[in-house]
Scaffold this active site. Structure first.
Site, PDB file in Angstrom:
ATOM      1  N   GLU A  74       1.845  18.754  -1.406  1.00 55.42           N
ATOM      2  CA  GLU A  74       0.915  18.159  -1.866  1.00 55.42           C
ATOM      3  C   GLU A  74      -0.328  18.931  -2.322  1.00 55.42           C
ATOM      4  OE1 GLU A  74      -0.214  15.330   1.138  1.00 55.42           O
ATOM      5  OE2 GLU A  74       1.420  13.750   0.499  1.00 55.42           O
TER       6      GLU A  74
ATOM      7  N   GLU B 248       8.367  11.834   0.029  1.00 53.39           N
ATOM      8  CA  GLU B 248       7.580  11.251   1.125  1.00 53.39           C
ATOM      9  C   GLU B 248       7.500   9.943   0.589  1.00 53.39           C
ATOM     10  OE1 GLU B 248       4.031  12.880   3.041  1.00 53.39           O
ATOM     11  OE2 GLU B 248       4.837  14.864   2.585  1.00 53.39           O
TER      12      GLU B 248
END
Ligand code: BGP
Length: 485
Positions: free
Chosen positions: A190, A384
């Site tokens: 991320e 995810e």
């Protein structure tokens, strides 16, 4: 004719070292930025901003306490000692891939060493042995929110360009040691977290910066450069291996059909998402971001050769996390907000939210995949996706997490719709395979796994692993390649 998920689709689950391993101070591990993440019941879930921007006094206070009680990421779920059992359970579910990260602070305890800590490498040798034993592929995240703390306190984290070299040294140690065994890599977890949760992603400290906003983007710039450099290094050493870039996708809808809300949505998509993927997949800074920098008085320092490096070394695939969707409004100051992954969002009245306020939006996943596909046309990997919930053990000692099954079922169904629409999806790893410490709140009670871990928020419990109802459900999903939901 595409009928569903392709053959060899990579089903699996994910964890991260700083939330699972524990083994704090063991095996020569150094302090990591994650070790200062404090847990307290009093933390207002709606106001986590103070935990996203860290000051030196918070770090000093944390380092004065060398216990694990108030700092759950130091203890994780003891994966450091129980990895074999945990990986075997994932194997039992039929995982094709196991996503985890290798701790920088374990391999280079201060980040500045010239040679790696052999004991740490031996640990990851054994982790890979177990993954292979159970016929899974490893998916390795090189940096997942746990850079050596020393690099934050001494250099103000990624704001300093010297981190590029130190990180590349770390990554190359991994490529030399594991490059033949690992096909799928992710450079930074991320990477857009630098914009929202600056400290845990970049190690930049509020009071060490003369201009925090400037340093935040300079830090992100250095991460882009490092990601391009290690992509080049990986390809040179292991041409068969693939480097993914990864963002937390904050798909946004306009709050109303007012044109100003649509323009705000466009800007939010640029600044929160596309800036990070445009640079890493198209190899250059987009004009809208240069404009944003001009208007906000941010000046990125470029060093010789960086422009060419970025251009020549885009990522091989696009990985992203998806939990929720957001809303954009030109009147965002007055709108009602709710919590979300790494940041706040405006409330969407059409969506239900998790107990933590994250707005559940399966159809948004189909939309997300399609918008990414139209923009880049590269292979994608959902690395995810999952539901954080407070699981309860019933009188029979079982955990009936139908709500989690429901969440995952709906998201997988929408991912399949996107595949039918034509997107190139190579895999799906849920967050998380097994319960681990929460990234955002350091709680244990925000659980995501198919496997329950008997540890509470204060670190008490038997540490026993218990299969939840979702365990058998996911096994059947994998067996049927996503047909049986
Ligand atoms: C992502 C992180 C993960 C993870 C997940 C869930 O941002 O990459 O590390 O934890 O979010 O977040 P949380 O644990 O805060 O619910």
């Amino acid at each position: 004719m595409i009928k569903g998920f392709k053959e060899g689709f990579l089903w699996g689950g994910a964890i991260a070292a700083c939330q699972a391993e524990g083994g704090f101070g063991e095996g020569g591990r150094g302090w990591a930025v994650s070790d200062i993440a404090f847990y307290s019941k009093d933390i207002d879930r709606q106001d986590l901003a103070k935990h996203r921007n860290i000051r030196s006094e918070t770090i000093e206070k944390a380092m004065a306490d060398t216990g694990t009680k108030n700092y759950p990421k130091r203890r994780g779920i003891d994966f450091y000692h129980r990895y074999a059992e945990d990986i075997a359970l994932c194997g039992e579910m039929g995982f094709k891939v196991f996503r985890f990260s290798m701790a920088w602070s374990r391999i280079f305890p201060t980040g500045e060493e010239l040679t790696p800590n052999e004991e740490a490498l031996l640990f990851y040798d054994k982790v890979l042995d177990e993954i292979e034993k159970h016929n899974m592929q490893p998916l390795v995240t090189i940096s997942h929110f746990e850079m050596p703390l020393n690099l934050a306190t001494k250099y103000n984290g990624w704001a300093d360009h010297r981190l590029v070299e130190m990180f590349c040294r770390f990554a190359n140690v991994l490529f030399d040691r594991y490059g033949k065994r690992v096909k799928y890599w992710i450079s930074f977890n991320e990477i857009n977290a630098g914009r929202f949760s600056t400290f845990k992603s970049t190690g930049v400290i509020v009071d060490k910066s003369q201009d925090y906003l400037q340093d935040r983007y300079q830090a992100v710039h250095h991460q882009f450069v490092a990601a391009a450099q290690i992509t080049k290094d990986l390809h040179a050493k292991h041409p068969q291996a693939l480097m993914g870039c990864m963002i937390a996708r904050f798909t946004s809808y306009p709050g109303t059909c007012a044109p100003e809300d649509v323009i705000q949505m466009m800007k939010d998509e640029w600044y929160d998402n596309y800036f990070f993927t445009d640079v890493q997949l198209r190899g250059e800074y987009p004009r809208y971001m240069e404009r944003y920098f001009d208007e906000n008085n941010i000046k990125i320092t470029w060093r010789d050769g960086e422009k060419e490096l970025l251009k020549a070394n885009p990522a091989d695939y696009l990985a992203f996390s998806y939990y929720m969707s957001c809303v954009s409004s030109a009147k965002k100051e007055t709108a009602e907000h709710t919590e979300g992954n790494l940041r706040l969002s405006i409330k969407n009245p059409y969506l239900e939210a998790s107990a933590w306020g994250w707005q559940i939006d399966p159809e948004g996943l189909r939309y997300t995949l399609n918008t990414f596909h139209e923009r880049y046309g590269v292979p994608m990997f959902i690395v995810e996706n999952g539901l954080g919930a407070e699981d309860k053990i019933n009188a029979k000692g079982e955990i009936e997490d139908d709500y989690r099954i429901d969440y995952l079922r709906q998201h997988i169904a929408q991912a399949k719709e996107a595949v039918l629409d034509g997107v190139d999806l190579i895999g799906y790893t849920t967050w998380s395979s097994i319960d681990i410490v929460s990234s955002g709140t350091s709680e244990m009670s925000k659980r995501y796994g198919f496997i329950y871990v008997d540890i509470d928020d204060n670190g008490n419990g038997s540490t026993k692993r218990i299969k939840k109802k979702s365990f058998a459900w996911y096994k059947a999903v994998i067996e049927s390649n996503g047909e049986e939901l």
